[in-house]
Design a protein around this motif. Sequence first.
Motif, PDB file in Angstrom:
ATOM      1  N   PHE A 276     -37.959 -16.187 -35.732  1.00  0.00           N
ATOM      2  CA  PHE A 276     -37.534 -15.236 -36.753  1.00  0.00           C
ATOM      3  C   PHE A 276     -36.764 -15.959 -37.849  1.00  0.00           C
ATOM      4  CE2 PHE A 276     -34.246 -15.233 -33.494  1.00  0.00           C
ATOM      5  CZ  PHE A 276     -33.087 -15.413 -34.225  1.00  0.00           C
ATOM      6  N   ALA A 277     -36.790 -15.369 -39.036  1.00  0.00           N
ATOM      7  CA  ALA A 277     -36.049 -15.890 -40.176  1.00  0.00           C
ATOM      8  C   ALA A 277     -35.432 -14.706 -40.904  1.00  0.00           C
ATOM      9  CB  ALA A 277     -36.977 -16.672 -41.105  1.00  0.00           C
ATOM     10  N   VAL A 278     -34.275 -14.939 -41.509  1.00  0.00           N
ATOM     11  CA  VAL A 278     -33.518 -13.877 -42.163  1.00  0.00           C
ATOM     12  C   VAL A 278     -32.982 -14.396 -43.499  1.00  0.00           C
ATOM     13  CG1 VAL A 278     -31.594 -12.253 -41.933  1.00  0.00           C
ATOM     14  CG2 VAL A 278     -32.722 -13.132 -39.880  1.00  0.00           C
ATOM     15  N   VAL A 279     -33.044 -13.546 -44.527  1.00  0.00           N
ATOM     16  CA  VAL A 279     -32.467 -13.856 -45.830  1.00  0.00           C
ATOM     17  C   VAL A 279     -31.656 -12.653 -46.283  1.00  0.00           C
ATOM     18  CG1 VAL A 279     -32.924 -14.389 -48.258  1.00  0.00           C
ATOM     19  CG2 VAL A 279     -34.412 -15.339 -46.485  1.00  0.00           C
ATOM     20  N   ALA A 280     -30.465 -12.902 -46.802  1.00  0.00           N
ATOM     21  CA  ALA A 280     -29.631 -11.838 -47.362  1.00  0.00           C
ATOM     22  C   ALA A 280     -29.109 -12.306 -48.711  1.00  0.00           C
ATOM     23  CB  ALA A 280     -28.480 -11.505 -46.424  1.00  0.00           C
ATOM     24  N   ASP A 281     -28.969 -11.369 -49.624  1.00  0.00           N
ATOM     25  CA  ASP A 281     -28.473 -11.669 -50.966  1.00  0.00           C
ATOM     26  C   ASP A 281     -27.411 -10.638 -51.310  1.00  0.00           C
ATOM     27  OD1 ASP A 281     -28.046 -12.359 -53.595  1.00  0.00           O
ATOM     28  OD2 ASP A 281     -30.026 -11.769 -54.307  1.00  0.00           O
ATOM     29  N   GLY A 282     -26.164 -11.103 -51.430  1.00  0.00           N
ATOM     30  CA  GLY A 282     -25.071 -10.205 -51.779  1.00  0.00           C
ATOM     31  C   GLY A 282     -25.372  -9.454 -53.056  1.00  0.00           C
ATOM     32  N   MET A 283     -24.910  -8.238 -53.118  1.00  0.00           N
ATOM     33  CA  MET A 283     -25.190  -7.384 -54.271  1.00  0.00           C
ATOM     34  C   MET A 283     -24.349  -7.842 -55.456  1.00  0.00           C
ATOM     35  SD  MET A 283     -25.599  -3.814 -52.157  1.00  0.00           S
ATOM     36  CE  MET A 283     -24.882  -2.850 -53.423  1.00  0.00           C
ATOM     37  N   GLY A 284     -25.044  -8.298 -56.486  1.00  0.00           N
ATOM     38  CA  GLY A 284     -24.381  -8.784 -57.687  1.00  0.00           C
ATOM     39  C   GLY A 284     -23.528  -7.703 -58.329  1.00  0.00           C
ATOM     40  N   GLY A 285     -22.394  -8.106 -58.830  1.00  0.00           N
ATOM     41  CA  GLY A 285     -21.496  -7.157 -59.467  1.00  0.00           C
ATOM     42  C   GLY A 285     -20.542  -6.490 -58.498  1.00  0.00           C
ATOM     43  N   HIS A 286     -20.775  -6.641 -57.204  1.00  0.00           N
ATOM     44  CA  HIS A 286     -19.869  -6.074 -56.210  1.00  0.00           C
ATOM     45  C   HIS A 286     -18.970  -7.178 -55.669  1.00  0.00           C
ATOM     46  CE1 HIS A 286     -22.894  -2.963 -56.388  1.00  0.00           C
ATOM     47  NE2 HIS A 286     -22.071  -2.159 -55.747  1.00  0.00           N
ATOM     48  N   LYS A 287     -17.798  -6.777 -55.197  1.00  0.00           N
ATOM     49  CA  LYS A 287     -16.875  -7.744 -54.605  1.00  0.00           C
ATOM     50  C   LYS A 287     -17.470  -8.306 -53.313  1.00  0.00           C
ATOM     51  CE  LYS A 287     -12.839  -5.017 -55.826  1.00  0.00           C
ATOM     52  NZ  LYS A 287     -11.689  -4.305 -55.251  1.00  0.00           N
ATOM     53  N   ALA A 288     -17.223  -9.555 -53.064  1.00  0.00           N
ATOM     54  CA  ALA A 288     -17.490 -10.187 -51.766  1.00  0.00           C
ATOM     55  C   ALA A 288     -18.945 -10.122 -51.316  1.00  0.00           C
ATOM     56  CB  ALA A 288     -16.562  -9.603 -50.698  1.00  0.00           C
ATOM     57  N   GLY A 289     -19.876 -10.173 -52.241  1.00  0.00           N
ATOM     58  CA  GLY A 289     -21.289 -10.183 -51.870  1.00  0.00           C
ATOM     59  C   GLY A 289     -21.643 -11.354 -50.978  1.00  0.00           C
ATOM     60  N   GLU A 290     -21.000 -12.497 -51.218  1.00  0.00           N
ATOM     61  CA  GLU A 290     -21.270 -13.673 -50.388  1.00  0.00           C
ATOM     62  C   GLU A 290     -20.766 -13.468 -48.963  1.00  0.00           C
ATOM     63  OE1 GLU A 290     -17.124 -14.340 -51.961  1.00  0.00           O
ATOM     64  OE2 GLU A 290     -18.971 -13.443 -52.721  1.00  0.00           O
TER      65      GLU A 290
ATOM     66  N   THR B 162     -15.690  -3.618 -42.278  1.00  0.00           N
ATOM     67  CA  THR B 162     -14.877  -4.646 -42.927  1.00  0.00           C
ATOM     68  C   THR B 162     -14.503  -4.227 -44.347  1.00  0.00           C
ATOM     69  OG1 THR B 162     -15.937  -6.362 -41.594  1.00  0.00           O
ATOM     70  CG2 THR B 162     -14.783  -7.092 -43.590  1.00  0.00           C
ATOM     71  N   ALA B 163     -15.454  -3.653 -45.064  1.00  0.00           N
ATOM     72  CA  ALA B 163     -15.203  -3.200 -46.438  1.00  0.00           C
ATOM     73  C   ALA B 163     -14.150  -2.093 -46.481  1.00  0.00           C
ATOM     74  CB  ALA B 163     -16.496  -2.735 -47.083  1.00  0.00           C
ATOM     75  N   GLN B 164     -14.112  -1.260 -45.468  1.00  0.00           N
ATOM     76  CA  GLN B 164     -13.113  -0.189 -45.408  1.00  0.00           C
ATOM     77  C   GLN B 164     -11.723  -0.730 -45.066  1.00  0.00           C
ATOM     78  OE1 GLN B 164     -14.970   2.525 -42.591  1.00  0.00           O
ATOM     79  NE2 GLN B 164     -15.280   3.995 -44.266  1.00  0.00           N
ATOM     80  N   ARG B 165     -11.663  -1.737 -44.210  1.00  0.00           N
ATOM     81  CA  ARG B 165     -10.387  -2.293 -43.752  1.00  0.00           C
ATOM     82  C   ARG B 165      -9.746  -3.237 -44.759  1.00  0.00           C
ATOM     83  NH1 ARG B 165     -12.285  -4.251 -38.254  1.00  0.00           N
ATOM     84  NH2 ARG B 165     -12.421  -6.097 -39.505  1.00  0.00           N
ATOM     85  N   GLU B 166     -10.562  -3.981 -45.488  1.00  0.00           N
ATOM     86  CA  GLU B 166     -10.049  -5.023 -46.370  1.00  0.00           C
ATOM     87  C   GLU B 166     -10.323  -4.651 -47.828  1.00  0.00           C
ATOM     88  OE1 GLU B 166     -11.287  -8.947 -45.053  1.00  0.00           O
ATOM     89  OE2 GLU B 166     -11.456  -8.212 -42.982  1.00  0.00           O
ATOM     90  N   THR B 167      -9.299  -4.302 -48.570  1.00  0.00           N
ATOM     91  CA  THR B 167      -9.469  -3.791 -49.934  1.00  0.00           C
ATOM     92  C   THR B 167     -10.133  -4.800 -50.869  1.00  0.00           C
ATOM     93  OG1 THR B 167      -7.214  -4.470 -50.502  1.00  0.00           O
ATOM     94  CG2 THR B 167      -7.541  -2.192 -49.768  1.00  0.00           C
ATOM     95  N   ASP B 168      -9.939  -6.097 -50.627  1.00  0.00           N
ATOM     96  CA  ASP B 168     -10.584  -7.090 -51.486  1.00  0.00           C
ATOM     97  C   ASP B 168     -12.095  -7.168 -51.244  1.00  0.00           C
ATOM     98  OD1 ASP B 168     -10.052  -8.241 -48.934  1.00  0.00           O
ATOM     99  OD2 ASP B 168     -10.292 -10.259 -49.775  1.00  0.00           O
ATOM    100  N   LYS B 169     -12.572  -6.452 -50.227  1.00  0.00           N
ATOM    101  CA  LYS B 169     -14.009  -6.439 -49.920  1.00  0.00           C
ATOM    102  C   LYS B 169     -14.603  -5.032 -50.044  1.00  0.00           C
ATOM    103  CE  LYS B 169     -13.613 -10.410 -46.858  1.00  0.00           C
ATOM    104  NZ  LYS B 169     -12.202 -10.665 -47.112  1.00  0.00           N
ATOM    105  N   SER B 170     -13.838  -4.107 -50.617  1.00  0.00           N
ATOM    106  CA  SER B 170     -14.344  -2.740 -50.740  1.00  0.00           C
ATOM    107  C   SER B 170     -15.626  -2.731 -51.569  1.00  0.00           C
ATOM    108  CB  SER B 170     -13.296  -1.831 -51.386  1.00  0.00           C
ATOM    109  OG  SER B 170     -13.040  -2.226 -52.714  1.00  0.00           O
ATOM    110  N   ASN B 171     -16.563  -1.922 -51.157  1.00  0.00           N
ATOM    111  CA  ASN B 171     -17.872  -1.784 -51.824  1.00  0.00           C
ATOM    112  C   ASN B 171     -18.760  -3.012 -51.717  1.00  0.00           C
ATOM    113  OD1 ASN B 171     -17.409   0.884 -52.670  1.00  0.00           O
ATOM    114  ND2 ASN B 171     -16.239   0.144 -54.421  1.00  0.00           N
ATOM    115  N   MET B 172     -18.401  -3.975 -50.868  1.00  0.00           N
ATOM    116  CA  MET B 172     -19.288  -5.135 -50.745  1.00  0.00           C
ATOM    117  C   MET B 172     -20.606  -4.685 -50.120  1.00  0.00           C
ATOM    118  SD  MET B 172     -17.945  -7.529 -47.649  1.00  0.00           S
ATOM    119  CE  MET B 172     -17.659  -6.921 -46.013  1.00  0.00           C
TER     120      MET B 172
END
Length: 148
Positions: free
Chosen positions: A29-43, A82-92
Amino acid sequence: MKAYGATHVGRVRAVNQDAYYLPEAGESFAVVADGMGGHKAGEVASAMAVSEFTRWLRCAPVPSEETVNYAVHEANRIIHRTAQRETDKSNMGTTLVAVWVDDEQVIECNVGDSRAYLLRDGSLSQISRDHSLVGELLEEGKITKQEA
């Protein structure tokens, strides 16, 4: 299955939000993910998605749609929590596309607009559907491929 990976930050972002996993010995198996641009903490979201998804697939004895669905939901749950608990990652958030192959089947899944392609006999064809507004408009025939 042959899988290769490369990533590039792109022209707009300062931080590369891509993450991927290529099969190790005995894996298919192989997996690719791309953080949502414009949102905090996509990486962060993309790395978490790949890690969590991979963890669940490694636990499964054989490829199944149920395992893939469960892995997607668990990755989403962890990211959301994680996004709910850590404000710097909200909406990631992140997209995700994965393929799991054995001798009898190929299971492909995607969330968002990251794409899966099949390369066969020198021809490349998209096998996933884009989960985006543009993808929906294209499917509904409201715009053409050129307009998309």
